[in-house]
Write an enzyme that holds these catalytic residues in place. Structure first.
Site, PDB file in Angstrom:
ATOM      1  N   HIS A  68       0.832  -1.206   0.000  1.00 28.40           N
ATOM      2  CA  HIS A  68       0.000   0.000   0.000  1.00 28.40           C
ATOM      3  C   HIS A  68       0.866   1.256   0.000  1.00 28.40           C
ATOM      4  CE1 HIS A  68      -2.577   3.023   2.244  1.00 28.40           C
ATOM      5  NE2 HIS A  68      -3.250   2.808   1.137  1.00 28.40           N
ATOM      6  N   GLU A  71       2.099   1.897  -3.434  1.00 28.91           N
ATOM      7  CA  GLU A  71       1.025   2.483  -4.242  1.00 28.91           C
ATOM      8  C   GLU A  71       0.993   3.999  -4.078  1.00 28.91           C
ATOM      9  OE1 GLU A  71      -3.440   3.594  -3.741  1.00 28.91           O
ATOM     10  OE2 GLU A  71      -3.092   1.544  -3.046  1.00 28.91           O
ATOM     11  N   HIS A  72       1.135   4.480  -2.857  1.00 30.25           N
ATOM     12  CA  HIS A  72       1.161   5.928  -2.622  1.00 30.25           C
ATOM     13  C   HIS A  72       2.331   6.580  -3.345  1.00 30.25           C
ATOM     14  CE1 HIS A  72      -1.805   6.995   0.689  1.00 30.25           C
ATOM     15  NE2 HIS A  72      -2.036   5.708   0.461  1.00 30.25           N
ATOM     16  N   GLU A 148      -4.836   7.598   7.520  1.00 32.23           N
ATOM     17  CA  GLU A 148      -5.783   6.702   6.861  1.00 32.23           C
ATOM     18  C   GLU A 148      -6.083   5.502   7.747  1.00 32.23           C
ATOM     19  OE1 GLU A 148      -5.923   4.157   2.677  1.00 32.23           O
ATOM     20  OE2 GLU A 148      -4.503   5.807   2.906  1.00 32.23           O
TER      21      GLU A 148
END
Length: 443
Positions: A68, A71-72, A148
């Site tokens: 993840h 991905e950022h 998040e």
């Protein structure tokens, strides 16, 4: 016209329309990149999705959450473009772009006018092998990820309980790790680890490009060769193993009490195979229809017999997806109504599972479930993005995109005996995890 007959007529019309657009063209570049194209000229748009076959199910402690995090970083610039330029270029052409991380894959997509497809390919090819890992951008993004996680997992009591339940249910599988990562792992994650993860998994041979929309396949293959053909092949590593214990580790129970929880919640999860791990595909499709029988609309068993009937629950749902790389869960989640408790609700859910094991489903009830399931599939695949998602998920989990063309046949082949067989084999206490969320004590 009767509602069921009308639904069946619409379904058959939808399946006929879908079949005309179901021809999928396949091409593989010399560097290993797989390209799938499905024409759909009903609109002037195209969905372009690049799927990397890596997600949280490939991770281990202490680097959970790394997929993840990469991905950022994919939106933070390349050797030739600065931070945010990718999204600005797509928006300038009237398109939209985003990404997502799951257990088995990380996906990047653009939805554009069909004549703007080349821009998406150019940009994706660039960041496939020319990404920049800037320390300052990394620190900023990690703060975003911490926030998040706080909003999605740490603050809602239901999410905290589900995280603990999942970790208990998946004893021998990397699916036990949260996709966003464990908080302690995120606190120590280092930039060089992200770069190594990117170099290891972001290679053409570990990716599938799916293009669906108003395009000509040969033109798409030509563009793919032009923009992705020069990307170095790299090495393709086999994904980590993670099968659950074949016969089940025995029933497990977890109970958590949070002061900020207001109402109780019940989780039941059975360790079951996916399409990738089932001995026979029919097992996965029978489980899929078992879930549909229990929770496939207002007339399904749980809404009818737990929520609206005796009023034991304010909500009750079933979850099972056969599209996974490893063994997965057949899960039931319910919330008791006022005047009823978790013991009553658990007994009622177990009774529903017992009925699947012991009582053959009526042919008419199964036929209604099949009709609902096929109708939902047709509606979900109506737009290019839905079709691209289906193909990408199948390719990324090792099941194979060809399974998309066998879906209707496999569903229609399921019999009452199949459902009873898989319920007896997989929906047994040895494979069960029970999770309970209790509200805090009142002052």
């Amino acid at each position: 016209m009767a509602p069921l007959r009308l639904l069946t007529t619409l379904l058959l019309f939808g399946l006929a329309s879908a079949a005309a657009a179901d021809r999928i063209q396949h091409h593989e570049l010399d560097n290993g990149l797989t390209v799938l194209v499905q024409e759909d000229h009903r609109g002037g748009v195209v969905a372009s999705m690049l799927w990397y076959h890596v997600g949280s199910g490939h991770e281990h402690r202490p680097i959970t959450g790394i997929s993840h995090a990469v991905e950022h970083m994919m939106f933070k610039g390349t050797e030739v473009r600065g931070t945010g330029e990718f999204a600005r270029l797509i928006a300038r052409e009237g398109g939209r772009t985003n990404a997502f991380t799951a257990r088995d894959f990380t996906g990047y997509f653009q939805l554009l006018a069909a004549d703007r497809l080349e821009l998406a390919m150019e940009l994706e090819a660039e960041r496939m092998h020319r990404l920049v890992f800037d320390p300052e951008e990394f620190q900023r993004e990690m703060q975003v990820i911490h926030e998040e996680r706080r909003q999605r997992v740490d603050d809602p009591p239901e999410a905290r309980a589900f995280e603990r339940f999942t970790a208990t249910a998946h004893m021998a599988s990397p699916y036990r790790h949260p996709i966003i990562g464990w908080r302690k792992d995120l606190e120590r994650l280092r930039l060089e680890e992200l770069e190594a993860w990117y170099q290891r998994w972001y290679t053409p041979g570990n990716a599938t490009l799916v293009v669906v929309g108003a395009v000509e396949p040969e033109r798409v293959f030509e563009l793919a060769e032009r923009h992705f053909g020069a990307v170095p092949a790299g090495e393709v590593e086999p994904p980590p193993e993670g099968r659950e214990i074949a016969t089940g580790p025995g029933e497990r129970r977890i109970e958590v009490r949070f002061e900020d929880a207001r109402v109780p919640l019940l989780f039941l999860g059975y360790n079951v195979p996916s399409l990738a791990t089932a001995a026979e595909p029919s097992d996965a499709y029978a489980l899929l229809l078992a879930a549909e029988l229990l929770d496939g609309g207002r007339s399904a068993r749980l809404p009818e017999e737990l929520v609206r009937g005796p009023g034991l629950a304010t909500s009750a749902s079933v979850g099972y997806s056969p599209v996974a790389r490893l063994d997965t869960l057949f899960s039931l989640v319910a919330r008791p109504s006022e005047g009823h408790d978790l013991d009553e609700l658990e007994s009622a859910l177990r009774e529903q599972v017992r009925r699947l094991r012991d009582d053959p489903v009526e042919d008419s009830e199964l036929e209604r479930a099949i009709t609902r399931l096929l109708a939902a599939e047709v509606y979900a695949q109506d737009a290019p993005m839905g079709r691209a998602q289906r193909l990408g998920r199948l390719a990324s989990t090792g099941i194979g995109w060809e399974e998309a063309q066998r879906f209707e046949e496999r569903v229609r082949a399921v019999t009452p005996e199949d459902i009873q067989r898989v319920a007896r084999t997989y929906l047994e206490p040895e494979r069960l995890t029970v999770g309970r969320l209790l509200p805090g004590e009142e002052e």
